[in-house]
Design an enzyme around this catalytic site. Structure first.
Site: not given
Ligand code: NOJ
Length: 742
Positions: A270
């Protein structure tokens, strides 16, 4: 209901692809390989000097958050024409519930209980996103969510593993199509692996402690289901799972995902989750973080640059074997071949004109219509009749706000393209009745009651007050958790004031999570819970309010009476001292100085009923459905076979309407305790008034299997109860028995 597995690649092509990947890998330097494992953020519609240089030098395998088509095409051109090996880029984006056309938030889509609708929404999202040059979405989010305080419940498919996995398979099918190489297919991503939804106290990013039995029986099944049906990628969760952050959790990412499940697609971290291993207190520094994340099984680092900075030295000093780097790069290159990027990575500009066309909007409207849940409808106040209304008061900050109705994580939707309730109601009314509008409160969070006067005035002169309240979009989603899930701001006071006018109230609630509604429920005549319905909220709500459609959404998550009841979900364990009505009543009226043991002794609270306000699966219709004649065709089955169960469903009301027929089971005795009810089947049917139909379910004993104490997934012999009905309180019951194979 069954969803075909998504073939990522035509079988005949897979050997050829493997050969191409190996040929390419042989030509790559270590730096170029590490570049493929690095995802950088775009520059918002331009290409900075640094990014151009990095791509040219093969230091970037993918880009996140660039949506401008010309810019994406330029990025791809640089990668293909100016980098040494011409490897195209993965272009990732959070396409969560739509791209240009915004569909209902995922939790709302789950309320449709319709795999077809979920697939259609994802398919159109993929068409619109791919026409803008995007080839990878970070969806579906399939974290089981049992805490409505958690803001990301909005992005989830609810509390139940069976509903979640069924809809997740459809969502992946919608994004990826039959083949990833199809022009409008985009790679999907199973996130957040795993357990993120169990964040303690419903606080985002918080620690999770989930016993392995619970993890495997509740949180992992949706991930396993879409790993098996071909989801292209996985994302590791931000969260700490039982003491080991998922991003550095080798048990989860390697032992379970790779070795046990044989999953072969790439795993991405993530956002900045790799350096956050240091913040977790799990890695000494960024180099250690790169080592721990990579060794655990994270192939691609999102947004930060620990891999770019440290993997080379970690390989040179033999901490990481080059073979492991090669394996990760192979996964990334294989995905690029499967997506057909080596044949064509750039996107023709004119396809973008296709966005938000009539078909897309009509699917968005249907999805919104089918996901609204009617929670209350006293004296059949709904549907409203055009003929009986002269003046309609439309009150509330969300009645005419094209932005808020889109909900969380709708980056690419445009507020001015949304169809609001107020607009749609005007279109409905034409000249047949008058609409008076007052916001009452400036925003859903506002505490200033200056607008009450106008709202009260229009309510006084109206036949009905249609109040559109709830939560604005920013109150749910990532990092937007709430400790108190009542209607925010002064909305409850506004309801009070309108209630005092004596005008009947139809309350439409837009929200990204279940809300606690006990304080206002008696003051309103009807509640239509519409979640955040997206672009076509208005026309869908108008159709429901005036009866062109009957509500048919059902709750994918339990609505508590109070936050003190959380966690509250239907598939609870019984405990040794389950609550009951008489014990609750006794506990509720304990005399002063009563002996400790004289009343109750049950798993419940003294000060609140043990039931939820609205149960999982609940949702009213303008019609009524009767359930009779439950039959089990084969009451004794052996493990490895099917049990067939049928029921007669009758539309005994006055509307042609859709109903979601739900089947629940209870495994009465297990080698580990089993929930008091588990959803194991559902079907959305349409029935004309006065008609009946027989609905059949066929349940394989594999669906009865669960992980036992030795972490073996097995169905066990024994007695089962089965219920079929319109919600998880279904009482129409039958039994069957499962015996061991001979
Ligand atoms: C953080 C989020 O937890 C995730 O779900 C997302 O895909 C990413 N940021 C990218 O924006």
């Amino acid at each position: 209901m069954s969803v075909k597995s998504c073939q990522q690649l035509h079988p005949l092509d897979s050997l050829a692809t493997e050969a191409k990947v190996i040929t390419l890998l042989d030509k790559m330097t270590l730096d170029e390989k590490i570049g493929q494992l690095s995802q950088l953020s775009g520059d918002g519609g331009q290409v900075s000097k640094e990014l151009r240089k990095a791509i040219k030098q093969g230091q970037v395998g993918s880009i996140i958050n660039e949506v401008d088509l010309d810019t994406i095409n330029e990025l791809q051109r640089i990668a293909i024409k100016e980098s040494r090996l011409g490897i195209p880029l993965l272009i990732g984006r959070d396409v969560i519930h739509g791209f240009n056309t915004i569909f209902p938030i995922p939790l709302a889509q789950a309320a449709s209980w319709s795999p077809e609708i979920v697939e259609q929404c994802a398919q159109i999202s993929a068409i619109e996103a791919s026409n803008s040059g995007i080839n990878w979405t970070f969806a579906p989010m399939i974290d089981i969510a049992r805490d409505p305080r958690w803001g990301r419940i909005a992005e989830s498919l609810g509390e139940d593993p069976y509903l979640c996995k069924t809809l997740a398979k459809s969502m992946v099918k919608g994004f990826q199509g039959e083949y990833l190489s199809n022009t409008n297919s985009i790679a999907a991503c199973a996130k957040h692996f795993a357990g993120y939804g169990a964040s303690e106290g419903g606080k985002d990013y918080n620690t999770t402690n989930i016993a392995e039995n619970e993890l495997r029986n509740v949180y992992l099944p949706p991930f396993k289901a879409i790993a098996d049906t071909g989801v292209a990628t996985f994302m590791a969760s931000f969260s700490d799972l039982n003491g080991v952050p998922a991003t550095g959790n080798d048990w989860l990412l390697s032992d379970v995902l790779r070795d046990e499940w044989r999953y072969s697609g790439p795993v991405i971290s993530d956002w900045e989750a790799v350096p956050q291993l240091v913040t977790h207190g799990f890695a000494f520094d960024k180099s250690d973080a790169a080592n721990k994340a990579f060794t655990a099984g994270v192939d691609i680092e999102m947004a930060s640059n620990c891999y770019l900075s440290y993997l080379t030295s970690l390989v040179s000093n033999n901490t990481i074997a080059i073979k492991k780097i090669d394996d990760s790069v192979k996964r990334v290159l294989t995905l690029k071949f499967k997506l057909g990027l080596f044949e064509s990575a750039t996107t023709l500009p004119n396809n973008q004109n296709n966005a938000m066309n009539l078909q897309h909007l009509s699917i968005a409207k249907n999805a919104a219509t089918k996901s609204c849940v009617l929670l209350k409808n006293d004296n059949q106040i709904l549907p409203l009749s055009k003929l009986a209304i002269t003046n309609l008061a439309v009150i509330g900050p969300l009645a005419d706000d094209g932005y808020e109705q889109m909900g969380t994580w709708a980056f690419d939707g445009k507020a001015h393209q949304s169809h609001t309730c107020l607009n749609a109601l005007h279109a409905y009314a034409k000249d047949s009745f008058k609409i008076h509008h007052a916001v009452g409160l400036e925003t859903s969070r506002s505490n200033h009651n200056d607008g009450f006067y106008e709202a009260i005035a229009i309510a006084k002169n109206a036949d009905v007050a249609l109040m559109v309240l709830g939560e604005e979009a920013i109150l749910s989603g990532e990092a937007h958790c709430r400790a108190n899930i009542d209607l925010p701001g002064a909305q409850e006071d506004l309801i009070d004031e309108i209630h005092k006018t004596g005008t009947p109230i139809v309350l439409v609630i837009m929200a990204g999570r279940p809300l606690t509604l006990e304080k206002i429920i008696a003051k309103v005549d009807a509640i239509l819970f519409v979640w955040h319905p997206g672009t076509m909220a208005g026309p869908a709500i108008a159709d429901l309010v005036f009866g062109a459609e009957s509500p048919s959404g059902k709750l994918p998550v339990t609505f508590p009476r109070s936050v003190g009841q959380i966690p509250l979900y239907y598939a609870q364990k019984n405990s040794g001292r389950p609550p009951s009505e008489d014990k609750y009543l006794a506990l509720n009226s304990i005399p002063v100085r009563a002996p400790q043991t004289s009343f109750g002794m049950a798993a419940t609270y003294l000060d609140i009923h043990f039931s939820p306000l609205f149960a999982f699966g609940y949702g009213l219709s303008y019609s009524q459905f009767g359930y009779t004649n439950i039959k089990v065709m084969n009451k004794l089955i052996t493990i490895g076979s099917f049990v067939e169960i049928s029921v007669t469903v009758s539309n005994i009301g006055n509307f042609t309407a859709e109903e979601v027929v739900q089947l629940y089971i209870r495994d009465l005795v297990g080698s580990v305790t089993r929930p008091i009810k588990e959803l194991k089947g559902f079907q959305r049917i349409k029935l004309a008034k006065g008609k009946s139909t027989e609905v059949k379910f066929k349940l394989h004993t594999d669906e009865l299997a669960f992980y036992n104490r030795h972490m073996e997934c097995k169905a066990e012999a024994g007695h089962f109860n089965v219920w079929i009905g319109g919600d998880s309180n279904a009482t129409l019951q039958a039994e069957f028995e499962v015996t061991d194979e001979k």
